[in-house]
Motif scaffolding. Sequence first.
Motif, PDB file in Angstrom:
ATOM      1  N   MET A   1      40.066  21.023  44.667  1.00  0.00           N
ATOM      2  CA  MET A   1      39.480  22.358  44.436  1.00  0.00           C
ATOM      3  C   MET A   1      39.869  22.859  43.051  1.00  0.00           C
ATOM      4  N   ASP A   2      38.964  23.502  42.358  1.00  0.00           N
ATOM      5  CA  ASP A   2      39.255  24.040  41.043  1.00  0.00           C
ATOM      6  C   ASP A   2      40.256  25.165  41.149  1.00  0.00           C
ATOM      7  N   ASN A   3      40.993  25.348  40.087  1.00  0.00           N
ATOM      8  CA  ASN A   3      41.928  26.470  40.016  1.00  0.00           C
ATOM      9  C   ASN A   3      41.151  27.770  40.009  1.00  0.00           C
ATOM     10  N   PRO A   4      41.423  28.712  40.951  1.00  0.00           N
ATOM     11  CA  PRO A   4      40.676  29.952  41.016  1.00  0.00           C
ATOM     12  C   PRO A   4      40.804  30.779  39.755  1.00  0.00           C
ATOM     13  N   ALA A   5      41.886  30.571  39.016  1.00  0.00           N
ATOM     14  CA  ALA A   5      42.068  31.343  37.797  1.00  0.00           C
ATOM     15  C   ALA A   5      41.027  30.994  36.763  1.00  0.00           C
ATOM     16  N   ASN A   6      40.485  29.781  36.880  1.00  0.00           N
ATOM     17  CA  ASN A   6      39.470  29.360  35.922  1.00  0.00           C
ATOM     18  C   ASN A   6      38.055  29.717  36.373  1.00  0.00           C
ATOM     19  N   THR A   7      37.941  30.319  37.545  1.00  0.00           N
ATOM     20  CA  THR A   7      36.639  30.682  38.072  1.00  0.00           C
ATOM     21  C   THR A   7      36.146  31.958  37.433  1.00  0.00           C
ATOM     22  N   ASN A   8      34.886  31.977  37.093  1.00  0.00           N
ATOM     23  CA  ASN A   8      34.298  33.196  36.536  1.00  0.00           C
ATOM     24  C   ASN A   8      34.045  34.180  37.667  1.00  0.00           C
ATOM     25  N   SER A   9      34.947  35.165  37.802  1.00  0.00           N
ATOM     26  CA  SER A   9      34.862  36.100  38.918  1.00  0.00           C
ATOM     27  C   SER A   9      33.606  36.943  38.852  1.00  0.00           C
ATOM     28  N   LYS A  10      33.029  37.059  37.679  1.00  0.00           N
ATOM     29  CA  LYS A  10      31.806  37.850  37.558  1.00  0.00           C
ATOM     30  C   LYS A  10      30.662  37.176  38.294  1.00  0.00           C
ATOM     31  N   ASN A  11      30.639  35.822  38.269  1.00  0.00           N
ATOM     32  CA  ASN A  11      29.567  35.077  38.916  1.00  0.00           C
ATOM     33  C   ASN A  11      29.946  34.614  40.324  1.00  0.00           C
ATOM     34  N   ASP A  12      31.209  34.621  40.648  1.00  0.00           N
ATOM     35  CA  ASP A  12      31.683  34.173  41.948  1.00  0.00           C
ATOM     36  C   ASP A  12      32.346  35.330  42.689  1.00  0.00           C
ATOM     37  N   PRO A  13      31.643  35.960  43.626  1.00  0.00           N
ATOM     38  CA  PRO A  13      32.218  37.106  44.340  1.00  0.00           C
ATOM     39  C   PRO A  13      33.394  36.725  45.239  1.00  0.00           C
ATOM     40  N   TYR A  14      33.565  35.425  45.502  1.00  0.00           N
ATOM     41  CA  TYR A  14      34.631  34.981  46.391  1.00  0.00           C
ATOM     42  C   TYR A  14      35.789  34.319  45.640  1.00  0.00           C
ATOM     43  N   ALA A  15      35.858  34.539  44.337  1.00  0.00           N
ATOM     44  CA  ALA A  15      36.849  33.840  43.516  1.00  0.00           C
ATOM     45  C   ALA A  15      38.275  34.046  44.027  1.00  0.00           C
ATOM     46  N   LEU A  17      39.257  34.970  46.903  1.00  0.00           N
ATOM     47  CA  LEU A  17      39.418  34.532  48.284  1.00  0.00           C
ATOM     48  C   LEU A  17      39.736  33.045  48.371  1.00  0.00           C
ATOM     49  N   ARG A  18      39.623  32.327  47.263  1.00  0.00           N
ATOM     50  CA  ARG A  18      39.959  30.908  47.247  1.00  0.00           C
ATOM     51  C   ARG A  18      41.475  30.692  47.107  1.00  0.00           C
ATOM     52  N   LEU A  19      42.212  31.783  46.945  1.00  0.00           N
ATOM     53  CA  LEU A  19      43.672  31.716  46.901  1.00  0.00           C
ATOM     54  C   LEU A  19      44.211  31.927  48.314  1.00  0.00           C
ATOM     55  N   PRO A 151      46.004  35.732  39.689  1.00  0.00           N
ATOM     56  CA  PRO A 151      46.046  35.671  38.224  1.00  0.00           C
ATOM     57  C   PRO A 151      45.218  36.789  37.609  1.00  0.00           C
ATOM     58  N   ARG A 152      45.594  37.205  36.408  1.00  0.00           N
ATOM     59  CA  ARG A 152      44.984  38.364  35.769  1.00  0.00           C
ATOM     60  C   ARG A 152      43.455  38.278  35.644  1.00  0.00           C
ATOM     61  N   PRO A 153      42.863  37.116  35.308  1.00  0.00           N
ATOM     62  CA  PRO A 153      41.394  37.082  35.200  1.00  0.00           C
ATOM     63  C   PRO A 153      40.665  37.472  36.484  1.00  0.00           C
ATOM     64  N   LEU A 154      41.376  37.435  37.619  1.00  0.00           N
ATOM     65  CA  LEU A 154      40.743  37.762  38.896  1.00  0.00           C
ATOM     66  C   LEU A 154      41.150  39.137  39.417  1.00  0.00           C
ATOM     67  N   TYR A 155      41.817  39.940  38.586  1.00  0.00           N
ATOM     68  CA  TYR A 155      42.285  41.249  39.052  1.00  0.00           C
ATOM     69  C   TYR A 155      41.141  42.120  39.569  1.00  0.00           C
ATOM     70  N   ALA A 156      40.060  42.188  38.806  1.00  0.00           N
ATOM     71  CA  ALA A 156      38.954  43.068  39.200  1.00  0.00           C
ATOM     72  C   ALA A 156      38.325  42.590  40.506  1.00  0.00           C
TER      73      ALA A 156
END
Length: 421
Positions: A1-15, A17-19, A151-156
């Motif tokens: 599975m990809d690291n959720p921190a590298n997921t673009n949370s803007k395009n992935d509403p479940y980013a 939730l993968r943690l 991780p900070r990129p997924l705060y929002a």
Amino acid sequence: MDNPANTNSKNDPYASLRLPEFNYYLIIRFALVFALTMQFIVIEWKVNLLSNHDPFALGLIGLAEVIPAVLLAPFAGHIVDKREKRGILLKCVIAYVIIGSGLFFLTWDKAVEGYDTHHILMAIYGLVFCGGIIRAFVSPANFSLQALIVPRPLYANASTWASSAWQIGSMAGPALGGLLVYAIGVHWSMMLVVAIFLLPLFSLIMIKPKPVHYAAKGESFLEGLTKGMRFVWNTKVVLNAMALDMFAVLFGGAVAMLPVFATNVLHAGALEFGLLRSAVAVGSLITMFILAYKPLVHKPGIKLLAAVFGFGICIIIFGLSKNFYLSFLALLLSGTLDAISVIIRQTILQLKTPDEMRGRVAAVSSMFVGSSNELGAFESGFMARMMGLVPSVVFGGCITLGVVITTYIISPAMRKLDLKA
């Protein structure tokens, strides 16, 4: 599975939730507020009966909890920043189990048989007061733990889910509480509350202890204690968001008087009372699904102001309504709009607060925002006694509208707010 921190949370509403640990965190956040608000509504109905439908007696429930929560908040935030957050939450949940068990016995007619009603009420207020002490630590520990898991990129993205879990729990708890009071009575409803507290206990065990980022750097105890307050005061967008929500909830907290509204204005029973409570929960649920796919990144400040303004309108309609269905609709919309404001405010706090100050800033938030629910309950009870039930609710809604208009005029930072991480 990809690291959720590298997921673009803007395009992935479940980013977020993968943690795995974040999912356990959501269970903790939901279960705690679900159990506590359900407990509040069950006790509120019991006090309503014991006090012979006195609105002021209902308001005292909120006052009993808010006094220790506010007075201890600065110390609690300071302690949370210096210590491991998961361990603090674990102790708090155990304390809630003990308090809930005490309330379980106080609502058991056989256990309190022969005791004066006044003494039973005082004992209930006393346990609620103890719950306020615990709450002073829960809010900053809960808020700080989220940033240590995500991780900070997924705060929002995480704030949307966390705020939604909190919002739904805070609305579904009273809704289920009202329905269960009708279905199985106060006593057995309190037993279920105690059982629900076991969910966050299990979830906390599944989360690993987290590092402590506190760095005193030679500061005195008083400086460390007040640092969170100074940060909030100097960060205007955080200050304005807290003040807006505080005054809106403080003066628009008409739902605290719902038991009296149900019986005296709408001439409804426990079943209708539970349905009215569920209306707010349904509104919050609708918001969660919408905002998971449509993040509030475009002019979030304006949307926050609009949501609180709409909330005030709903409170006015609710206060004036004598029709059950209109009251239900007003509460449904108020839940939808309140969820929007909560999600935006939580995202602001997560993005703007440094790691080493999260406990203290969350403590300030709990003082000025979280406690406004209980202060609003007391204010509603007091104003209902002074002005009458309906005029006091309409007055509170009008004050909420005034607060929004004032904030829009004096706060350019709120109008230009940007929530990009």
